[in-house]
Design an enzyme around this catalytic site. Structure first.
Site, PDB file in Angstrom:
ATOM      1  N   ASN A   1      -0.708  -7.643  -4.076  1.00  0.00           N
ATOM      2  CA  ASN A   1      -1.423  -6.801  -5.035  1.00  0.00           C
ATOM      3  C   ASN A   1      -0.480  -5.857  -5.776  1.00  0.00           C
ATOM      4  O   ASN A   1       0.553  -5.447  -5.249  1.00  0.00           O
ATOM      5  CB  ASN A   1      -2.484  -5.978  -4.317  1.00  0.00           C
ATOM      6  CG  ASN A   1      -1.888  -5.047  -3.269  1.00  0.00           C
ATOM      7  OD1 ASN A   1      -1.513  -5.497  -2.188  1.00  0.00           O
ATOM      8  ND2 ASN A   1      -1.797  -3.762  -3.568  1.00  0.00           N
TER       9      ASN A   1
ATOM     10  N   ASP B   1      -7.752  -5.515  -5.016  1.00  0.00           N
ATOM     11  CA  ASP B   1      -6.817  -5.782  -3.917  1.00  0.00           C
ATOM     12  C   ASP B   1      -6.908  -7.228  -3.437  1.00  0.00           C
ATOM     13  O   ASP B   1      -6.915  -7.504  -2.246  1.00  0.00           O
ATOM     14  CB  ASP B   1      -7.015  -4.827  -2.738  1.00  0.00           C
ATOM     15  CG  ASP B   1      -5.979  -5.081  -1.644  1.00  0.00           C
ATOM     16  OD1 ASP B   1      -4.785  -5.211  -1.966  1.00  0.00           O
ATOM     17  OD2 ASP B   1      -6.368  -5.176  -0.459  1.00  0.00           O
TER      18      ASP B   1
ATOM     19  N   GLU C   1       0.820  -1.216   0.000  1.00  0.00           N
ATOM     20  CA  GLU C   1       0.000   0.000   0.000  1.00  0.00           C
ATOM     21  C   GLU C   1       0.854   1.267   0.000  1.00  0.00           C
ATOM     22  O   GLU C   1       0.341   2.377   0.104  1.00  0.00           O
ATOM     23  CB  GLU C   1      -0.939  -0.014   1.216  1.00  0.00           C
ATOM     24  CG  GLU C   1      -2.161  -0.869   1.020  1.00  0.00           C
ATOM     25  CD  GLU C   1      -1.830  -2.329   0.729  1.00  0.00           C
ATOM     26  OE1 GLU C   1      -2.143  -2.791  -0.380  1.00  0.00           O
ATOM     27  OE2 GLU C   1      -1.262  -3.004   1.595  1.00  0.00           O
TER      28      GLU C   1
END
Length: 600
Positions: free
Chosen positions: A276, A318, A192
């Protein structure tokens, strides 16, 4: 690719590479009286041969003793038991305790790392740590700040330490490590934050780096041989990753490696998954975004990839691909096969030949899954191995700043990192699952090192038209690709499961219950509510001739991030705070090990 690397690959493919596993790990995990690895063994089965506690007497379990960790965040992972010593870890600050099982759990030594608390601010989804590893009289601790520490198992003294990443760039750690032969394998977190994922092998003797394999980028940096690394039976070809990204997006492309690694000593192959792609906004990264969302099979000595399989090309939801790859031998079409079974976040359960990477089964393990109709299984199709996306639930097709509603599963997947278990007695896998859907709105985001690089707003809710809860605990047939039985749960089952030779399967719940069910029927046989929600992994050991069951409780993780971090906005925690708001009615923060036994 360099001539040396190609020669290594050729040696691997000819089967002449050495295949001697780490003897100390094999001996420790082969002794069922101990619990010497987070996944139980190299194959990742989380199965124990201990059978004093059975489906007939498990209802008599009582608490034998407890231990407070002194930390109030999410407690994932499990204690280790080596000989007469139990090793207990905590979330950040990643304290380690060695407890004397011969002396009422007396603390033999403790290790308290001195870490910069700023790392907490760049850790996604709580400050969890998935546990210690053991090899060669050494305890391995991979701290949140990415420092890998080798501790003397008897004294707690530091043998060596090495830094694996840079938290200033968003690189952190939540995962355990795996000792294989003379190396220890280490991943990286931070998808992230635009981190470029990699798996790294450090030499156990001194902590020096042996090799590093990136998830994205040039073949040489990925340790990929274009002619001999295979994808669904065909050579991967040159520049397979670079050609699947626009420009230099691969450099901040994610594919982090914060999940699990398993190992086949006979094939000398390690298996792990990549996470991801960055950002969560798919419109900003056209292409398949290889090799995010991928099962990797690599040579343990060199790191060179033998085969790869991308489960979710150009991920739009995701659906990290980091979940455990369980290695079993089962019969398919009358022939015993060396299989790899993976329960992916995307809601599909995959069965592959772990030697060749051949895709054998791909079926939904939660009936709520709707983002794709199926995975194409025809090798003659140009869609072979790809999920067939439903346009209504495609966040890319719906576009930026559009809220795509009713997508199942939610971003935390039909199962996140919480490990499954396999019983060779029943031939079934027992899977802790999430029964959760979401609304997902992508938006444009700019990259800045060390800053969140998400690009989507989420909300989560129980799967509609079902039992009203957010989880199921299921038994799965990986050859037939079907659920054998399913137990509804009010909240996601976020704990690691364990099966035993006593025909009992154990798991924990977010409310805090340790549960025991019959391995054949799923009948609930026992439950006990611990002081806090359980996201830890159940383990077992034998001491003084008696079998014990242990589990860490301490609510948190992604599902419990609202409680763990004191968040109240429903969209915080990447959408989990609102979805699990009711959890605060059932449990509170804590950090405790609870150990159970049947009274004499």
């Amino acid at each position: 690719m360099k001539r040396f690397t190609i020669s290594v690959v050729a040696t691997l493919l000819l089967g002449t590479a050495p295949a001697l596993a780490n003897d100390s790990v094999l001996a420790a995990t082969g002794d069922s009286k101990q619990w010497a690895a987070q996944l139980g063994d190299y194959a990742g089965t989380r199965y124990s041969e201990l059978d004093q506690i059975t489906n007939e007497n498990v209802g008599d379990l009582q608490v034998a003793w407890t231990f407070s960790t002194g930390v109030l965040r999410g407690h994932e992972g499990a204690p280790l038991v080596i000989g007469d010593i139990m090793y207990v870890h905590t979330p950040f600050p990643n304290n380690v305790y060695a407890l004397d099982l011969n002396n009422d759990g007396k603390i033999l030594w403790r290790y308290a790392p001195q870490q910069n608390a700023d790392v907490i601010g760049v850790m996604c989804c709580d400050t969890v740590y998935r546990g210690l590893a053991y090899s060669d009289d050494t305890i391995f601790l991979h701290q949140a700040d990415t420092t890998l520490v080798a501790l003397d198992a008897k004294t707690g003294d530091v043998k060596w330490s090495v830094v694996n990443g840079d938290p200033a760039k968003g690189e952190t750690n939540t995962a355990t490590v795996l000792p294989v032969k003379d190396k220890v394998l280490v991943g990286i977190s931070g998808g992230e934050y635009g981190v470029r994922g990699h798996l790294t092998a450090y030499n156990i003797s001194d902590g020096s780096m042996a090799w590093r394999a990136y998830s994205t980028g040039p073949d040489e940096e990925m340790l990929v041989d274009p002619e001999n690394t295979m994808v669904l039976g065909k050579p991967v070809g040159a520049n397979s990753s670079l050609d699947s990204w626009e420009g230099d997006q691969w450099q901040i492309g994610g594919g982090t490696t914060w999940g699990w690694t398993t190992y086949d000593p006979e094939l000398n192959l390690i298996y792990y998954g990549t996470g991801n792609p960055s950002t969560w906004n798919p419109s900003q990264r056209p292409g398949d975004n290889k090799w995010s969302m991928t099962i990797m099979a690599r040579d343990a000595d060199t790191g060179v990839a033998k085969w790869m399989y991308q489960k979710t090309p150009h991920d739009e939801w995701d659906f990290d691909g980091v979940n455990e790859n369980i290695l079993v031998e089962q019969e398919i079409d009358g022939q015993m096969r060396k299989l790899l079974v993976n329960f992916d976040r995307n809601g599909f359960a995959y069965t592959l030949d772990r030697e060749t990477g051949e895709l054998l089964v791909a079926e939904k393990y939660d009936p709520a899954v709707n983002w794709a109709t199926h995975v194409e299984m025809d090798p003659a199709s140009d869609q072979y191995g790809r999920p067939q996306v439903v346009a209504e639930y495609s966040t890319e097709q719906n576009g930026e700043d559009v809220n795509s509603t009713g997508i199942c599963p939610a971003a935390l997947g039909s199962k996140d990192q919480q490990p499954s278990t396999y019983s060779p007695k029943t031939g079934l896998f027992y899977v802790p699952t999430n029964h959760v859907c979401m609304d997902y709105e992508p938006f444009r985001v700019s990259y800045s090192a060390g800053q969140p690089y998400v690009g989507a707003t989420l909300s989560m809710f129980p799967a509609p038209g079902s039992h009203g809860g957010m989880g199921n605990f299921i038994a799965w047939d990986a050859v037939a690709g079907e659920i054998k039985w399913s137990l509804p749960e009010q909240f996601s089952v976020w704990s690691g499961a364990m099966a035993t030779a006593g025909d009992v399967v154990f798991y924990g719940t977010l409310e805090g219950y340790l549960k025991a069910v019959d391995a054949n029927t799923g009948e609930e046989l026992y439950k006990f509510k611990t002081p806090s929600g359980i996201i830890g992994y159940v383990m077992t050991y034998e001491h003084g001739g008696k079998q014990y069951i242990g589990v860490l409780s301490g609510v948190g993780g992604w599902a419990g991030i609202g409680l763990a971090a004191g968040l109240t906005n429903s969209n915080d925690g990447l959408g989990a705070v609102g979805g699990y708001a009711a959890l605060s009615d059932y449990t509170a923060l804590g950090g405790q090990l609870t150990v159970f036994a049947i009274p004499d």
